[in-house]
Design an enzyme around this catalytic site. Structure first.
Site, PDB file in Angstrom:
ATOM      1  N   SER A 190      43.507  -4.767 -37.374  1.00  0.00           N
ATOM      2  CA  SER A 190      42.542  -3.781 -36.878  1.00  0.00           C
ATOM      3  C   SER A 190      41.292  -4.480 -36.370  1.00  0.00           C
ATOM      4  O   SER A 190      40.986  -5.592 -36.768  1.00  0.00           O
ATOM      5  CB  SER A 190      42.167  -2.805 -37.985  1.00  0.00           C
ATOM      6  OG  SER A 190      41.328  -3.462 -38.922  1.00  0.00           O
ATOM      7  N   LYS A 191      40.613  -3.753 -35.485  1.00  0.00           N
ATOM      8  CA  LYS A 191      39.378  -4.305 -34.927  1.00  0.00           C
ATOM      9  C   LYS A 191      38.385  -4.550 -36.057  1.00  0.00           C
ATOM     10  O   LYS A 191      37.694  -5.546 -36.094  1.00  0.00           O
ATOM     11  CB  LYS A 191      38.750  -3.304 -33.956  1.00  0.00           C
ATOM     12  CG  LYS A 191      39.710  -2.805 -32.911  1.00  0.00           C
ATOM     13  CD  LYS A 191      39.085  -1.699 -32.068  1.00  0.00           C
ATOM     14  CE  LYS A 191      40.168  -0.824 -31.477  1.00  0.00           C
ATOM     15  NZ  LYS A 191      39.728   0.232 -30.618  1.00  0.00           N
ATOM     16  N   ARG A 192      38.333  -3.584 -36.959  1.00  0.00           N
ATOM     17  CA  ARG A 192      37.329  -3.642 -38.010  1.00  0.00           C
ATOM     18  C   ARG A 192      37.533  -4.869 -38.905  1.00  0.00           C
ATOM     19  O   ARG A 192      36.619  -5.588 -39.224  1.00  0.00           O
ATOM     20  CB  ARG A 192      37.389  -2.351 -38.842  1.00  0.00           C
ATOM     21  CG  ARG A 192      36.104  -1.973 -39.487  1.00  0.00           C
ATOM     22  CD  ARG A 192      36.120  -0.498 -39.905  1.00  0.00           C
ATOM     23  NE  ARG A 192      37.461  -0.011 -40.211  1.00  0.00           N
ATOM     24  CZ  ARG A 192      38.069  -0.158 -41.378  1.00  0.00           C
ATOM     25  NH1 ARG A 192      37.466  -0.745 -42.381  1.00  0.00           N
ATOM     26  NH2 ARG A 192      39.284   0.310 -41.568  1.00  0.00           N
TER      27      ARG A 192
END
Ligand code: GLU
Length: 493
Positions: free
Chosen positions: A246-248
């Site tokens: 994920s980007k996060r």
């Protein structure tokens, strides 16, 4: 046969990441394989999190990867009246109802269920309100949400997933879910279906993380009397610790633009990504665009999750070594003119580009790229490891400096001697440059390797690379002479 229509509907809440790119690729491949259409729809209804920058990033990323679309970009916010009309239709047909239960009431019921260790689902309190009761609550301006009325029947509802087989649920397991918030805003679950119906989408290829929505969406298709598209839920991409990419969590390492900036060849990344979750059924790894379109099928999408083998702190590679291996393959085998086009911006960025490389010196430029690419991994290497071919100012790596130059004090005199002899050569070729170097070593009674290794370091700054005499001829007599003559500067500090 009806035309296949696929869609890629990203939410513009961040950059395009490799998981999103893979989804786009699968939809694109299937559209191209079936002679259908790919529709790009930006799902921008989350006003707070959607940004213009992210929209631009998605469009740029797709273009860079070569994923062309046939319709759009459409923007979900342009179709809000469609979403509202569908909610109104479901209400008026008795397939949805207004629910006036307050948050406090619902919370209390949820807590009670937790205490009794039963699963909570909305109990349908407002499902059977009479028209008069509804009117009364509306007159009192009580806030309400709109809930979908799950058909009150036994048995199961399901769909045939192209990857996972028949997926089903009991009607009784599905609660009457909310389709319009108390603010009057339809929920994503509904908007997504309404848009797919309007866009006449026939196939939906998306991640397994969306499966929690799919059964409810199938109910919505039925209620809106629209044909249910073919669903294919793809496996997720996990890191080595089995956490979803994920980007996060993973930041830039999963951003498509990161690969672009770090010198990836777009098709190399695409080819790698497609194989992360799909297999051709044999061990073929490298496909041309046409071959991949031909080979792709929904049935061969993997059922199990894929591992993106990226190791933080890997000293050698900044990403999955397999991704690098794909890039190396294309970097070393693509037509050199195509490589040249891709290398140019990286040279420009470093001030190493000379417009003559596109005209008078084009042949030299192409030959040079071809000579040096065999050890390179990414396009940035041309401007970095290959700097000495394009500029007289280049760093000398510490290891060869120590081992091949500083260890041999004599080189301070020997290399300038060689420079004089090279300068005197009327023809500077593979043969003459080699013979001259060997003759000098014999006269001085030293190992030729000392001259060769010293020369490589002084001329290229590198420990290894192409054959020494190819390098000399490529860099050219004048520059070689001047670099050899200046060896003394390396001893200075
Ligand atoms: N906007 C959703 C996402 O970016 C797409 C969901 C779908 O493919 O239906 O995850």
């Amino acid at each position: 046969m009806t035309e296949t229509r696929l869609r890629f509907p990203p939410s513009p809440t961040g950059y395009l990441h490799i998981g999103g790119a893979r989804t786009a690729l699968y939809n694109w491949l299937y559209a191209r394989k079936t002679g259908g259409k790919l529709i790009l729809r930006i799902e921008d209804t989350d006003a707070e999190r959607s940004t213009q920058e992210s929209i631009q990033g998605i469009l740029d990323g797709m273009k860079w990867l070569g994923i062309d679309w046939d319709e759009g970009p459409y923007f979900q916010t342009e179709f809000e009246s469609d979403h509202e009309a569908s909610a109104t239709r479901l209400l008026s047909e008795g397939k949805a109802y207004k629910c006036f239960c307050t948050k406090e009431e619902l919370d209390a019921k949820r807590e009670a269920a937790q205490k009794n260790k039963t699963t909570y689902g909305y109990d349908g309190t407002c499902r059977n309100l009479t028209a008069a009761e509804v009117a009364e609550k509306e007159a009192a301006s009580m806030p309400f949400v709109i809930r979908f009325k799950v058909p009150n029947q036994d048995g199961e509802i399901g769909y045939d997933d192209k990857v996972l087989g028949y997926i089903k649920a009991q009607y009784t397991e599905i609660e009457d879910f909310v389709i319009v918030r108390s603010t009057g805003k339809p929920l994503y679950l509904l908007c997504n279906v309404v848009d797919d119906i309007r866009d006449r989408i026939t196939h939906i290829i998306r991640g397994q993380d969306h499966m929690t929505n799919t059964i409810r969406q199938v109910l919505l298709y039925n209620a809106l009397e629209a044909p249910i598209p073919v669903f294919a839920h793809m496996p997720l991409t996990l890191d080595l610790k089995k956490a979803k990419i994920s980007k996060r969590k993973h930041g830039e390492i999963v951003a498509v633009h990161f690969y672009r900036e770090h010198g990836f060849i777009p098709w190399a990344l695409s080819n790698f990504l497609v194989l992360l979750g799909w297999s051709p059924g044999d061990d073929t790894e490298f496909f041309s665009r046409e071959e991949l379109i031909e080979a792709f099928s929904l049935e061969r999408i993997n059922k199990t999750n894929s591992i993106f083998n990226y190791q933080k702190n890997n000293p050698k590679f900044f990403t999955d070594p397999k991704a690098i291996a794909f890039n190396e393959h294309y970097l070393r085998s693509m037509p050199i003119t195509e490589i040249a086009d891709m290398v140019q911006p990286f040279l420009e960025a470093e001030g190493l580009w000379d417009s003559a490389y596109a005209t008078d010196r084009k042949e030299w430029f192409l030959q040079t790229l071809d000579l040096i690419r065999d050890r390179f991994h990414v396009l940035t290497d041309f401007a970095d490891l290959g700097r000495a071919y394009f500029s007289d100012e280049f760093p000398v790596e510490a290891k060869p400096l120590k081992k091949n130059v500083l260890k041999h004090e004599g080189l301070k005199e020997w290399l300038p001697m060689l420079a004089d002899r090279y300068e005197a050569l009327s023809e500077f070729t593979l043969e003459t440059s080699e013979q001259t170097a060997r003759d000098l070593a014999t006269e001085l009674d030293i190992k030729p390797g000392i001259i060769m290794n010293g020369m490589r370091t002084v001329v290229t700054g590198q420990l290894a690379g192409p054959s020494m005499f190819d390098i000399l001829v490529t860099i050219g007599q004048e520059k070689v002479v001047s670099r050899l003559r200046n060896v003394g500067r390396l001893f200075e500090n």
